[in-house]
Design an enzyme around this catalytic site. Sequence first.
Site, PDB file in Angstrom:
ATOM      1  NE  ARG A 102      -3.805   0.657   1.976  1.00 49.28           N
ATOM      2  CZ  ARG A 102      -5.026   0.736   2.527  1.00 49.28           C
ATOM      3  NH1 ARG A 102      -5.214   1.450   3.621  1.00 49.28           N
ATOM      4  NH2 ARG A 102      -6.045   0.109   1.997  1.00 49.28           N
ATOM      5  CG  HIS A 129      -8.448   0.104  -2.727  1.00 47.54           C
ATOM      6  ND1 HIS A 129      -7.680  -1.002  -2.407  1.00 47.54           N
ATOM      7  CD2 HIS A 129      -9.055   0.497  -1.563  1.00 47.54           C
ATOM      8  CE1 HIS A 129      -7.817  -1.246  -1.105  1.00 47.54           C
ATOM      9  NE2 HIS A 129      -8.641  -0.366  -0.574  1.00 47.54           N
ATOM     10  CD  GLN A 132     -12.993  -1.873  -0.388  1.00 47.75           C
ATOM     11  OE1 GLN A 132     -12.212  -1.782   0.536  1.00 47.75           O
ATOM     12  NE2 GLN A 132     -14.195  -2.434  -0.254  1.00 47.75           N
ATOM     13  CG  ASP A 219     -13.475   6.492  -1.085  1.00 48.37           C
ATOM     14  OD1 ASP A 219     -13.431   6.362   0.155  1.00 48.37           O
ATOM     15  OD2 ASP A 219     -12.443   6.439  -1.807  1.00 48.37           O
ATOM     16  CB  CYS A 259     -13.972   1.218   0.231  1.00 51.49           C
ATOM     17  SG  CYS A 259     -13.396   2.922   0.380  1.00 51.49           S
ATOM     18  NE  ARG A 287     -10.249  -5.095   0.698  1.00 47.19           N
ATOM     19  CZ  ARG A 287      -9.481  -4.110   1.169  1.00 47.19           C
ATOM     20  NH1 ARG A 287     -10.027  -3.072   1.767  1.00 47.19           N
ATOM     21  NH2 ARG A 287      -8.168  -4.124   1.008  1.00 47.19           N
TER      22      ARG A 287
HETATM   23  N1  NVA Z   1      -9.934   6.823  -1.297  1.00 50.70           N
HETATM   24  C1  NVA Z   1      -9.567   6.353   0.023  1.00 50.70           C
HETATM   25  C2  NVA Z   1      -9.812   4.900   0.153  1.00 50.70           C
HETATM   26  C3  NVA Z   1      -9.473   4.323   1.509  1.00 50.70           C
HETATM   27  C4  NVA Z   1      -9.666   2.846   1.588  1.00 50.70           C
HETATM   28  C5  NVA Z   1      -8.114   6.694   0.280  1.00 50.70           C
HETATM   29  O1  NVA Z   1      -7.291   6.510  -0.632  1.00 50.70           O
HETATM   30  O2  NVA Z   1      -7.787   7.140   1.368  1.00 50.70           O
HETATM   31  N1   CP Z   2     -11.127  -0.023   2.626  1.00 48.96           N
HETATM   32  C1   CP Z   2      -9.845  -0.126   3.028  1.00 48.96           C
HETATM   33  O1   CP Z   2      -8.926  -0.359   2.235  1.00 48.96           O
HETATM   34  O2   CP Z   2      -9.675   0.029   4.365  1.00 48.96           O
HETATM   35  P1   CP Z   2      -8.298   0.229   5.127  1.00 48.96           P
HETATM   36  O3   CP Z   2      -7.746   1.571   4.715  1.00 48.96           O
HETATM   37  O4   CP Z   2      -8.678   0.185   6.581  1.00 48.96           O
HETATM   38  O5   CP Z   2      -7.350  -0.865   4.757  1.00 48.96           O
END
Ligand code: NVA
Ligand code: CP
Length: 300
Positions: A102, A129, A132, A219, A259, A287
Site C-alpha cells: 500500500r 484499489h 477493494q 468514498d 469501502c 475483503r
Molecule cells: N480513497 C480512500 C480509500 C481508503 C480505503 C483513500 O485513498 O484514502
Molecule cells: N477499505 C480499506 O482499504 O480500508 P483500510 O484503509 O482500513 O485498509
Amino acid sequence: MKHLLKMLDLSTEEIIDILNLADQLKYELKHGIDHPHLKGKTLGMIFQKASTRTRVSFETGMVQLGGYPLFLSSNDLQIGRGEPVQDTARVLSRYLDGIMIRTFEQKEVEDLAKYGSIPIINGLTDFCHPCQVLADLMTIREFKGSFDGLKMTFIGDGNNMANSLIVGGLKVGMAVSVACPNDYQPPKEILDFAAEYDCFELTDSPAQAAKDSDILITDVWASMGQESEAEKRRAAFAGYQINDELMAAAEPDAVVLHCLPAHREEEITEKVFEAHANEIFEEAENRLHAQKAVMVKLMA
Ligand code: NVA
Ligand code: CP
C-alpha cells in the site's frame, strides 16, 4: 495472471475466476473446511499508509491459508530511508513468496513487479484499489445474484476507488454511472478505457447518475495524503452525498456500498449508512475472502 497491480490488467474471465474462488473459500471458512493452499509460504505486507481492513484481512487470510504474513511498516524498512524500489524488490524476492504493498504512487507498485520475481499485490495506491473492488464485485453478486442488467453508480471524487470501480464494473458487464465535480474527474487513462463502453456515463449531477441505479457507492472526499486539501474539498463536494433524496432516485432495492472508513454527514448520511450497514459490513468482510482468492491464484 502474475500480479494484481490494477483492474485494467485483468480480463473479465480472470475477475470472474477470482470471485468464484472467493465464494468457495468463504463457504469453506463458514463450514470449517480447511484450505491450506499456501502452507509454508510467506507474504510481505508493505504499508506506507494507514490501514485497518487491508492489513487485518491480508494477515488473517494468510494464516487461514496456512501461510505466514509479515507486516512491514515503511517507517522501519530501508525503503522509508530512500533505498530504491528496484533493490528492495530484488532483495525481498529472495525471502518472500509474495508482496502486498500500500503506497502513494502506482509506479512504485509497477516497479516492484518489474524488478522483483514474485507476485505483487496492490493494496491501494493513489491511482487504484483493486482488492477493494474485487470485494465490492463479490458483494454485489452476493446481494443481486448476478451482474446482468445492473446499473452501478459512484458519487464523489474521481479517486482510486472510482477508477477501479469504473474498470471492474464495466468489465463484468454492468452499466456504470459516475457523478464527480468537474475538477475532480477520474484520470484520462480511466476515461479512455470507459469511452469504449456505451453503458458508461460521467456527469456532474449526482441525481442523474443515481437515477434507476441498483448499486450506489461513495468514498471519502479527501483520501489519504490529501489531508491538507480537506477544507477545499468539503466545499467542492457539497451535494455529492448519498442521502435519502438520492436514494429516492435509485431503485427501491438498491444496495449501498462504502469501502470504509466513512465520514458520516459528508459523503453519506448516518441514516443511509445505518440502513445499509448489512451490505457495507458484508463488503468489508468480503475483503478477506476476495484477497485469499487472489493470493491462492498468484502464490499457490
Ligand atoms: N480513497 C480512500 C480509500 C481508503 C480505503 C483513500 O485513498 O484514502
Ligand atoms: N477499505 C480499506 O482499504 O480500508 P483500510 O484503509 O482500513 O485498509
